[in-house]
Design an enzyme around this catalytic site. Structure first.
Site, PDB file in Angstrom:
ATOM      1  N   TYR A 186       0.992  -1.061  -0.318  1.00 46.09           N
ATOM      2  CA  TYR A 186       0.036   0.187  -0.292  1.00 46.09           C
ATOM      3  C   TYR A 186       0.991   1.277   0.009  1.00 46.09           C
ATOM      4  CZ  TYR A 186      -3.170   3.374   1.663  1.00 46.09           C
ATOM      5  OH  TYR A 186      -3.930   4.651   1.915  1.00 46.09           O
ATOM      6  N   GLU A 231     -11.878   5.486   4.837  1.00 49.76           N
ATOM      7  CA  GLU A 231     -11.612   6.042   5.943  1.00 49.76           C
ATOM      8  C   GLU A 231     -12.443   6.426   7.128  1.00 49.76           C
ATOM      9  OE1 GLU A 231      -8.264   6.886   6.252  1.00 49.76           O
ATOM     10  OE2 GLU A 231      -7.577   6.979   4.345  1.00 49.76           O
ATOM     11  N   TRP A 248      -5.204   1.451  10.342  1.00 48.96           N
ATOM     12  CA  TRP A 248      -5.644   1.526   8.892  1.00 48.96           C
ATOM     13  C   TRP A 248      -5.318   0.012   8.367  1.00 48.96           C
ATOM     14  CZ3 TRP A 248      -8.484   3.500   5.446  1.00 48.96           C
ATOM     15  CH2 TRP A 248      -8.136   3.133   4.106  1.00 48.96           C
TER      16      TRP A 248
END
Length: 196
Positions: free
Chosen positions: A17, A39, A47
């Site tokens: 990522y 988000e 995350w």
């Protein structure tokens, strides 16, 4: 890559990522909508938790198709609430549906959601030069303004911290550390985009 941002750690998913997606400027409506939903789902969590569940989210949220999500009824939301492959939080699931409707309302009112979101950074990625994670803010005046505007349009789970995370993910701001090899690469992508 010789050096990465410290937050990327050693998890292969996080590294992928970081190296391929985070901070790359995107003006793709589908991608921005996906980031907006994810988000919001991340609120209060890490995350990496969301990244690990991302493919399941894509499967059960119809590939983040705003048109489809906007039509989710109570039965669909109840099914999502018991799916162990996603974050099972009623408020966040409700927010995804509300946000899909708000996204479409924005578009149907003649406002391009992509251009509108990018307008909070004047249409150009902010090029920061942070040396350590401690320098990276949780919010900025731009994320404050985005949050306020999104809330005014009916969006949920769009606090300033969430908005700043969206801006980082979507490349509206380059928050790779200056020592990270991606900092210069992402800045170059932003410059190339500006010349396109």
């Amino acid at each position: 890559m010789n050096q990465r941002c410290a937050w990327a750690g050693s998890d292969p998913l996080y590294i992928q990522y970081h190296d391929a997606e985070w901070g790359v400027p995107t003006r793709d409506a589908h991608t921005l909508f996906e980031f907006l939903i994810l988000e919001g789902a991340q609120a209060g969590l890490s995350w990496i938790t969301v990244l690990r569940k991302r493919e399941r989210y894509r499967a059960v949220f119809d590939g983040f198709d705003a048109e489809r999500i906007a039509r989710y009824d109570d039965a669909k939301k109840a099914a999502l609430l018991v799916d162990p492959g996603i974050i099972r939080n009623r408020a966040k699931i409700d927010a995804a549906v509300i946000n899909a409707r708000a996204w479409l309302d924005l578009r149907d009112a003649g406002t391009d959601p992509v251009e509108w979101l990018w307008s909070f950074v004047d249409g150009e990625p902010v090029q920061n030069a942070f040396a350590s994670l401690s320098e990276v803010p949780a919010t900025t005046p731009q994320s404050d303004a985005m949050s306020k505007a999104l809330k005014a349009r009916g969006f949920k789970f769009v606090g300033s911290t969430i908005c700043y995370a969206l801006m980082q993910a979507a490349g509206m701001t380059n928050d790779h550390m200056v020592a990270c090899g991606r900092h210069r690469e992402v800045a170059a992508l932003a410059c190339a985009e500006g010349r396109a």
